[in-house]
Design a protein around this motif. Structure first.
Motif, PDB file in Angstrom:
ATOM      1  N   PHE A  81      36.532 -35.185 -28.939  1.00  0.00           N
ATOM      2  CA  PHE A  81      36.130 -35.050 -27.533  1.00  0.00           C
ATOM      3  C   PHE A  81      36.910 -33.977 -26.807  1.00  0.00           C
ATOM      4  N   THR A  82      38.221 -34.000 -26.986  1.00  0.00           N
ATOM      5  CA  THR A  82      39.075 -33.082 -26.227  1.00  0.00           C
ATOM      6  C   THR A  82      40.473 -33.084 -26.826  1.00  0.00           C
ATOM      7  N   LEU A  83      41.223 -32.054 -26.525  1.00  0.00           N
ATOM      8  CA  LEU A  83      42.618 -32.023 -26.952  1.00  0.00           C
ATOM      9  C   LEU A  83      43.516 -32.603 -25.869  1.00  0.00           C
ATOM     10  N   ASN A  84      42.915 -32.950 -24.754  1.00  0.00           N
ATOM     11  CA  ASN A  84      43.648 -33.477 -23.604  1.00  0.00           C
ATOM     12  C   ASN A  84      43.675 -35.002 -23.664  1.00  0.00           C
ATOM     13  N   LYS A  85      44.833 -35.581 -23.489  1.00  0.00           N
ATOM     14  CA  LYS A  85      44.972 -37.021 -23.669  1.00  0.00           C
ATOM     15  C   LYS A  85      44.307 -37.844 -22.569  1.00  0.00           C
ATOM     16  N   GLU A  86      43.995 -37.218 -21.460  1.00  0.00           N
ATOM     17  CA  GLU A  86      43.432 -37.984 -20.341  1.00  0.00           C
ATOM     18  C   GLU A  86      41.917 -37.907 -20.269  1.00  0.00           C
ATOM     19  N   ASP A  87      41.339 -36.836 -20.811  1.00  0.00           N
ATOM     20  CA  ASP A  87      39.919 -36.602 -20.549  1.00  0.00           C
ATOM     21  C   ASP A  87      38.961 -37.352 -21.465  1.00  0.00           C
ATOM     22  N   SER A  88      39.456 -37.862 -22.602  1.00  0.00           N
ATOM     23  CA  SER A  88      38.493 -38.549 -23.476  1.00  0.00           C
ATOM     24  C   SER A  88      38.033 -39.874 -22.871  1.00  0.00           C
ATOM     25  N   THR A  89      38.800 -40.429 -21.944  1.00  0.00           N
ATOM     26  CA  THR A  89      38.368 -41.646 -21.256  1.00  0.00           C
ATOM     27  C   THR A  89      36.965 -41.437 -20.688  1.00  0.00           C
ATOM     28  N   LYS A  90      36.776 -40.313 -20.034  1.00  0.00           N
ATOM     29  CA  LYS A  90      35.488 -40.029 -19.413  1.00  0.00           C
ATOM     30  C   LYS A  90      34.516 -39.433 -20.428  1.00  0.00           C
ATOM     31  N   LEU A  91      35.004 -38.464 -21.202  1.00  0.00           N
ATOM     32  CA  LEU A  91      34.116 -37.739 -22.107  1.00  0.00           C
ATOM     33  C   LEU A  91      33.493 -38.634 -23.167  1.00  0.00           C
ATOM     34  N   ASN A  94      29.622 -41.255 -23.311  1.00  0.00           N
ATOM     35  CA  ASN A  94      28.266 -41.075 -23.847  1.00  0.00           C
ATOM     36  C   ASN A  94      28.172 -41.401 -25.335  1.00  0.00           C
ATOM     37  N   PHE A  95      29.307 -41.642 -25.931  1.00  0.00           N
ATOM     38  CA  PHE A  95      29.343 -41.921 -27.363  1.00  0.00           C
ATOM     39  C   PHE A  95      28.518 -43.175 -27.677  1.00  0.00           C
ATOM     40  N   ILE A  96      27.766 -43.116 -28.758  1.00  0.00           N
ATOM     41  CA  ILE A  96      26.912 -44.261 -29.129  1.00  0.00           C
ATOM     42  C   ILE A  96      27.628 -45.077 -30.206  1.00  0.00           C
ATOM     43  N   ALA A  97      28.095 -46.262 -29.790  1.00  0.00           N
ATOM     44  CA  ALA A  97      28.890 -47.106 -30.692  1.00  0.00           C
ATOM     45  C   ALA A  97      28.090 -48.319 -31.184  1.00  0.00           C
ATOM     46  N   ASP A  98      26.855 -48.387 -30.826  1.00  0.00           N
ATOM     47  CA  ASP A  98      26.030 -49.545 -31.157  1.00  0.00           C
ATOM     48  C   ASP A  98      24.579 -49.088 -31.233  1.00  0.00           C
ATOM     49  N   PRO A  99      23.848 -49.306 -32.332  1.00  0.00           N
ATOM     50  CA  PRO A  99      24.249 -50.035 -33.530  1.00  0.00           C
ATOM     51  C   PRO A  99      25.196 -49.218 -34.402  1.00  0.00           C
ATOM     52  N   TRP A 100      25.866 -49.915 -35.346  1.00  0.00           N
ATOM     53  CA  TRP A 100      26.857 -49.257 -36.176  1.00  0.00           C
ATOM     54  C   TRP A 100      26.758 -49.787 -37.595  1.00  0.00           C
ATOM     55  N   SER A 101      26.789 -48.887 -38.548  1.00  0.00           N
ATOM     56  CA  SER A 101      26.881 -49.376 -39.924  1.00  0.00           C
ATOM     57  C   SER A 101      27.986 -48.646 -40.664  1.00  0.00           C
ATOM     58  N   GLN A 172      28.871 -37.138 -34.639  1.00  0.00           N
ATOM     59  CA  GLN A 172      27.900 -37.372 -33.558  1.00  0.00           C
ATOM     60  C   GLN A 172      28.018 -36.187 -32.591  1.00  0.00           C
ATOM     61  N   PRO A 173      27.654 -34.994 -33.081  1.00  0.00           N
ATOM     62  CA  PRO A 173      27.884 -33.781 -32.286  1.00  0.00           C
ATOM     63  C   PRO A 173      27.196 -33.827 -30.923  1.00  0.00           C
ATOM     64  N   GLU A 174      26.116 -34.603 -30.812  1.00  0.00           N
ATOM     65  CA  GLU A 174      25.417 -34.642 -29.515  1.00  0.00           C
ATOM     66  C   GLU A 174      26.279 -35.294 -28.429  1.00  0.00           C
ATOM     67  N   THR A 175      27.243 -36.122 -28.848  1.00  0.00           N
ATOM     68  CA  THR A 175      28.130 -36.709 -27.826  1.00  0.00           C
ATOM     69  C   THR A 175      29.577 -36.230 -27.962  1.00  0.00           C
ATOM     70  N   MET A 176      29.903 -35.553 -29.047  1.00  0.00           N
ATOM     71  CA  MET A 176      31.288 -35.126 -29.285  1.00  0.00           C
ATOM     72  C   MET A 176      31.398 -33.610 -29.120  1.00  0.00           C
ATOM     73  N   PRO A 177      31.855 -33.172 -27.953  1.00  0.00           N
ATOM     74  CA  PRO A 177      31.847 -31.733 -27.645  1.00  0.00           C
ATOM     75  C   PRO A 177      32.569 -30.881 -28.682  1.00  0.00           C
ATOM     76  N   ASN A 178      33.676 -31.327 -29.196  1.00  0.00           N
ATOM     77  CA  ASN A 178      34.417 -30.471 -30.113  1.00  0.00           C
ATOM     78  C   ASN A 178      33.821 -30.443 -31.520  1.00  0.00           C
ATOM     79  N   GLN A 179      32.936 -31.390 -31.823  1.00  0.00           N
ATOM     80  CA  GLN A 179      32.191 -31.252 -33.082  1.00  0.00           C
ATOM     81  C   GLN A 179      31.102 -30.193 -32.895  1.00  0.00           C
TER      82      GLN A 179
END
Ligand SMILES: Nc1nc2c(c(=O)[nH]1)N[C@H]1C(S)=C(S)[C@@H](COP(=O)(O)O)O[C@H]1N2
Ligand SMILES: [Mo]
Length: 317
Positions: A81-91, A94-101, A172-179
């Motif tokens: 998400f980011t190299l910054n320790k504070e910004d991944s809280t927000k970034l 949008n990550f999709i954690a459900d469903p998961w296999s 999950q590049p669609e939600t992970m900016p650095n990917q």
């Protein structure tokens, strides 16, 4: 983790920035408390498993006081998400954690891909309060919720040829900016353990913390926790576990082999090439509290030292 850039930043500046960032976090937390307002909760939107019965565990350091949750949630390392320790809280929201296999494959009798809910139905969730020590020399105490990785691996029936375990984070590049940007690290993030480390009861797959599901920025819905190793071994958002004959190439070891070893056992006597590992800054300890002396194996030596009996820990760092 401090990443070298073309602009090679002097370590004095990095330290200043780190201290600055932590102060900002702390001040924010203090302001929030003072105003009686709570920082909006940012839990993963994956529902809690039906039977969220969390048992106590003998492996928990019950005497330790957990770090305030707001710090653990808002000071994270998640390079997808980011190299910054504070910004991944927000970034990470949008990550999709459900469903998961989760795929379990390689040197096993029973390879397969399983829904996370089905995996959890076979496991007793435990709360374990563990110390957590990042290679950057900050630390925290976290009450994780999860189960011993060994309990899951045993179900897959490892073959006698399974000497190592490789873990892979989702792509999950669609939600992970650095990917998407393909910056800095190679994706997906990969980690690894020796089979005896993976089978050690302290080694945990966590699905929650502080009695609730994992926040996305902390690795929802499923992450590794290896309390005697530096934090980068505790890989987040795992989608694949492979049992292998040979050691896997791991992300940090590959990117900077002289700085981040495969073993990455917490060890105050072995300095990082650019800083000492002798002591650590405890998150949430406030402006006036002193640093903590780092312990060999992060204090878990009694349980794990035997795994490394005949090894030169300077060479295998
Ligand atoms: N996939 C993935 N896993 C990861 C990381 C990461 O960037 N990506 N960072 C690691 C590092 S360096 C640390 S210290 C811990 C931090 O966990 P926390 O953010 O929940 O405190 O996660 C580890 N797992
Ligand atoms: Mo880390």
């Amino acid at each position: 983790m401090i990443i070298k850039t073309h602009k090679d930043i002097p370590s004095s500046e990095i330290t200043d920035e780190k201290v600055f960032n932590e102060r900002r976090t702390l001040i924010k937390a203090m302001l929030a408390t003072a105003a009686g307002a709570s920082i909006p909760t940012a839990w993963a939107n994956n529902a809690k498993p039906n039977a969220w019965n969390v048992a106590k565990s003998d492996l928990s350091n019950a005497a330790l006081t957990p770090t305030p949750i707001e710090l653990v949630k808002n000071y994270t390392n998640y390079y997808e998400f980011t190299l910054n320790k504070e910004d991944s809280t927000k970034l990470a929201q949008n990550f999709i954690a459900d469903p998961w296999s989760l795929e379990i494959s390689g040197e096993v009798e029973k390879a397969g891909t399983y829904h996370l809910e089905d995996i959890l139905q076979q496991q007793t969730l435990e709360e374990r309060i563990y110390r957590f020590r990042c290679v950057e020399a900050w630390s925290m105490v976290v009450p994780w919720v999860g189960f011993s990785l060994a309990n899951l691996l045993k179900l897959a029936k490892p073959l006698s040829t399974a000497h190592f375990v490789k873990f892979t984070t989702i792509q999950q590049p669609e939600t992970m900016p650095n990917q998407r940007n393909k910056v800095m690290l190679e994706w997906p993030y990969v980690e690894g353990l020796r089979i005896d480390e993976a089978m050690h009861p302290l080694t945990m797959l966590a699905v929650g913390m502080y009695g609730d599901t994992l926040p996305k920025q902390n690795g929802a819905p499923l992450r590794l926790v290896v309390p005697w190793k530096y934090g980068f071994k505790s890989i987040k958002a795992i989608v694949k576990i492979e049992l292998l004959k040979n050691p896997p190439l791991t992300t940090w070891n590959k990117s900077a082999p002289a700085e981040y070893g495969f073993y990455a056992n917490v060890n105050p006597a072995v300095s990082h090439p650019r800083w000492s590992q002798n002591s650590e800054r405890q998150l949430g300890s406030g402006f006036f509290t002193s640093r903590r002396q780092t312990e060999l194996f992060n204090g878990y030596g009694e349980q794990v030292a035997s795994l490394y009996q005949d090894m030169d820990l300077r060479h295998f760092f």
